[in-house]
Motif scaffolding. Structure first.
Motif, short mmCIF file in Angstrom:
data_model
loop_
_atom_site.label_atom_id
_atom_site.label_comp_id
_atom_site.label_asym_id
_atom_site.label_seq_id
_atom_site.Cartn_x
_atom_site.Cartn_y
_atom_site.Cartn_z
N ILE A 1 2.08 -6.04 6.58
CA ILE A 1 1.23 -5.31 7.53
C ILE A 1 1.73 -4.13 7.97
O ILE A 1 2.90 -4.07 8.82
CB ILE A 1 1.05 -6.19 8.64
CG1 ILE A 1 0.38 -7.59 8.06
CG2 ILE A 1 0.01 -5.72 9.35
CD1 ILE A 1 0.14 -8.54 8.89
N PHE B 1 -3.76 -8.90 -2.60
CA PHE B 1 -3.61 -10.25 -3.29
C PHE B 1 -4.96 -10.63 -3.80
O PHE B 1 -5.51 -11.61 -3.16
CB PHE B 1 -3.14 -11.30 -2.19
CG PHE B 1 -1.65 -11.00 -1.76
CD1 PHE B 1 -0.56 -11.48 -2.70
CD2 PHE B 1 -1.24 -10.05 -0.81
CE1 PHE B 1 1.02 -11.28 -2.42
CE2 PHE B 1 0.00 -9.70 -0.50
CZ PHE B 1 1.11 -10.16 -1.20
N SER C 1 3.50 -19.73 -4.72
CA SER C 1 3.31 -20.68 -3.72
C SER C 1 3.39 -22.33 -4.15
O SER C 1 4.11 -22.83 -3.31
CB SER C 1 2.04 -20.54 -3.01
OG SER C 1 1.93 -21.32 -2.05
N GLN D 1 -8.17 -15.31 -1.83
CA GLN D 1 -7.02 -16.10 -1.15
C GLN D 1 -8.31 -17.35 -0.60
O GLN D 1 -7.79 -18.67 -0.66
CB GLN D 1 -6.24 -15.69 -0.34
CG GLN D 1 -5.15 -14.80 -1.10
CD GLN D 1 -4.20 -15.44 -1.72
OE1 GLN D 1 -4.29 -16.11 -2.86
NE2 GLN D 1 -3.17 -15.19 -1.48
N ASP E 1 -6.82 -14.95 6.50
CA ASP E 1 -6.41 -14.13 5.41
C ASP E 1 -7.46 -13.14 5.18
O ASP E 1 -8.63 -13.45 5.41
CB ASP E 1 -6.09 -14.74 4.43
CG ASP E 1 -5.16 -14.37 3.32
OD1 ASP E 1 -3.96 -14.80 3.23
OD2 ASP E 1 -5.34 -13.39 2.59
N PRO E 2 -7.23 -11.84 5.21
CA PRO E 2 -8.03 -10.87 5.00
C PRO E 2 -8.60 -10.95 3.17
O PRO E 2 -9.66 -10.19 2.90
CB PRO E 2 -7.34 -9.40 5.01
CG PRO E 2 -5.89 -9.93 4.69
CD PRO E 2 -5.71 -11.23 5.10
N SER E 3 -7.95 -11.55 2.30
CA SER E 3 -8.49 -11.71 1.10
C SER E 3 -9.64 -12.65 0.51
O SER E 3 -9.37 -13.87 0.71
CB SER E 3 -7.16 -11.86 0.19
OG SER E 3 -7.44 -12.52 -1.14
N ALA F 1 -4.34 -9.63 10.46
CA ALA F 1 -3.70 -10.20 11.68
C ALA F 1 -3.85 -9.34 12.83
O ALA F 1 -3.50 -9.85 14.15
CB ALA F 1 -2.28 -10.27 11.37
N THR G 1 4.01 -16.96 6.74
CA THR G 1 4.97 -16.87 5.60
C THR G 1 4.58 -15.79 4.81
O THR G 1 3.58 -15.78 4.12
CB THR G 1 4.85 -18.36 4.70
OG1 THR G 1 5.06 -19.36 5.51
CG2 THR G 1 6.05 -18.07 3.84
N GLN G 2 5.80 -14.94 4.39
CA GLN G 2 5.66 -13.70 3.84
C GLN G 2 4.46 -13.18 3.86
O GLN G 2 3.82 -12.85 2.82
CB GLN G 2 6.16 -14.27 2.09
CG GLN G 2 6.38 -13.04 1.39
CD GLN G 2 6.37 -13.59 -0.20
OE1 GLN G 2 6.72 -14.51 -0.70
NE2 GLN G 2 6.08 -12.58 -0.81
N THR G 3 4.25 -12.78 5.07
CA THR G 3 2.93 -11.68 5.37
C THR G 3 2.99 -10.68 6.17
O THR G 3 2.50 -9.70 5.79
CB THR G 3 1.72 -12.89 6.15
OG1 THR G 3 1.32 -14.01 5.04
CG2 THR G 3 0.43 -11.94 6.48
N GLY H 1 -2.07 -15.22 7.29
CA GLY H 1 -1.79 -14.97 6.01
C GLY H 1 -1.68 -15.94 5.21
O GLY H 1 -0.62 -16.53 4.75
N GLN I 1 0.63 -14.99 -7.00
CA GLN I 1 1.02 -15.41 -6.05
C GLN I 1 0.92 -16.76 -5.77
O GLN I 1 1.73 -17.69 -5.02
CB GLN I 1 0.26 -14.54 -4.63
CG GLN I 1 1.03 -14.73 -3.24
CD GLN I 1 0.68 -16.17 -2.75
OE1 GLN I 1 -0.67 -16.51 -2.59
NE2 GLN I 1 1.58 -16.79 -1.95
C1 SAM Z 1 2.51 -13.44 -0.34
S1 SAM Z 1 1.19 -13.95 0.37
C2 SAM Z 1 1.60 -15.52 1.18
C3 SAM Z 1 0.57 -16.53 1.27
C4 SAM Z 1 1.10 -17.75 1.85
N1 SAM Z 1 1.63 -17.67 3.31
C5 SAM Z 1 2.05 -18.47 1.06
O1 SAM Z 1 3.20 -18.47 1.64
O2 SAM Z 1 1.80 -18.95 0.01
C6 SAM Z 1 0.61 -12.75 1.63
C7 SAM Z 1 -0.80 -13.28 2.39
O3 SAM Z 1 -0.99 -12.27 3.16
C8 SAM Z 1 -1.98 -11.79 3.26
N2 SAM Z 1 -2.16 -10.46 3.90
C9 SAM Z 1 -1.99 -9.21 3.45
N3 SAM Z 1 -2.37 -8.40 4.55
C10 SAM Z 1 -2.75 -9.01 5.56
C11 SAM Z 1 -2.95 -8.74 6.94
N4 SAM Z 1 -2.88 -7.40 7.20
N5 SAM Z 1 -3.28 -9.78 7.92
C12 SAM Z 1 -2.95 -10.85 7.36
N6 SAM Z 1 -2.82 -11.26 6.23
C13 SAM Z 1 -2.45 -10.38 5.33
C14 SAM Z 1 -2.56 -11.68 1.73
O4 SAM Z 1 -3.86 -11.73 1.40
C15 SAM Z 1 -1.54 -12.88 1.25
O5 SAM Z 1 -2.54 -14.03 1.08
#
Ligand code: SAM
Length: 258
Positions: free
Chosen positions: A115, A3, A15, A72, A67-69, A93, A109-111, A43, A11
């Motif tokens: 993984i 992301f 959101s 973001q 969040d790892p990004s 996570a 949400t959607q995270t 996330g 993204q």
């Molecule tokens: C689809 S976005 C959703 C962001 C936010 N929760 C939302 O609903 O707007 C997914 C998020 O998960 C994060 N993500 C990806 N891999 C992850 C990991 N291994 N652990 C935690 N977060 C992660 C991404 O960087 C991204 O910001």
């Protein structure tokens, strides 16, 4: 899928759209927040939910956005600048830099579907929760994340190529078992599915089309095929035979007080 750059931008637009708003509303209606709660959003993306969580607790409470990004977290920092009760954790996570039993609410949400080592991430979530905590997760049933209206064979090809964008296509189906194995109880699922047959300028289906188009080109689908697909669905929309479906599922689970 990472992301950052174009995907990060898209993204954040998703959101901010009606899809993001309705998910945040569903999470906030489900979490029963008390002023002294310690809550983690795993996330957290650009921090849209963090703002609401930060307003719901007082000085004894605290919010963690993980969040790892870098992209973001940078955007989330700007959005949440006025809140002193939010700590950002830039990590994945499966390695949360918090002591055991720090939080009493966790949400995501959607995270989790992105993984790969989802079991490790769920175990880590369990580790940082106190007994009596609850966990509220939204993940998408990606088999139902579909556009309709383009020629069938091309449409299938595009959706097939998009499957590689996340590690777990149907996580909500597996989550109850995984959570139960970790000691969560009273696990409930709720459908947040929706259908769109006409897109306005802030429609999540507009950004979803761009995300798919961007991603499948990275998977080797040609620019011409992607443009044809986009043209066909736009044409279908003008003719009133367009559709987009998405099937997010909210899963709620509890850790019994011991
Ligand atoms: C689809 S976005 C959703 C962001 C936010 N929760 C939302 O609903 O707007 C997914 C998020 O998960 C994060 N993500 C990806 N891999 C992850 C990991 N291994 N652990 C935690 N977060 C992660 C991404 O960087 C991204 O910001």
């Amino acid at each position: 899928m990472e992301f950052k750059n174009e995907i990060g931008k898209l993204q954040r637009l998703v959101s901010a759209s009606s899809a993001g708003i309705s998910r945040r509303q569903a999470v906030l209606e489900t979490l029963i927040i008390k002023p002294n709660d310690h809550i983690i959003d795993i996330g957290c993306g650009a921090g849209d939910l963090l703002i609401h969580l930060a307003k719901a607790v007082d000085n004894d409470g605290h919010i963690y956005g993980l969040d790892p990004s870098k992209d973001q977290i940078t955007n989330a920092n700007v959005k949440c600048a006025e809140f002193q009760n939010i700590t950002f954790l830039k990590s994945t996570a499966d390695k949360i830099d918090l002591p055991d039993k720090t939080c009493n609410l966790a949400t995501s949400t959607q995270t989790f579907e992105y993984i790969k080592n989802v079991d490790d991430a769920l175990m880590e979530t369990r580790r940082i929760l106190k007994s009596g905590s609850s966990f509220v997760n939204i993940s998408v049933l990606w088999d139902y994340f579909r556009f309709y209206g383009a020629e069938k064979k091309l449409n299938e090809k595009i959706h097939d190529a998009f499957k590689a964008h996340c590690s777990h296509q149907m996580l909500p189906m597996e989550l109850p078992g995984k959570l139960s194995n970790l000691g969560f109880t009273n696990i409930k699922n709720k459908s947040l599915s929706f259908v769109i047959t006409h897109r306005d300028q802030n429609s999540p289906a507009k950004y979803a089309e761009d995300v798919i188009a961007f991603f499948v080109k990275l998977q080797g689908i040609s620019e011409t095929e992607v443009n044809d697909w986009k043209e066909q669905i736009n044409h279908a929309e003008k003719e009133g035979r367009f559709g987009f479906t998405s099937f997010p599922v909210l899963t709620e689970a509890f850790l019994n007080k011991i």
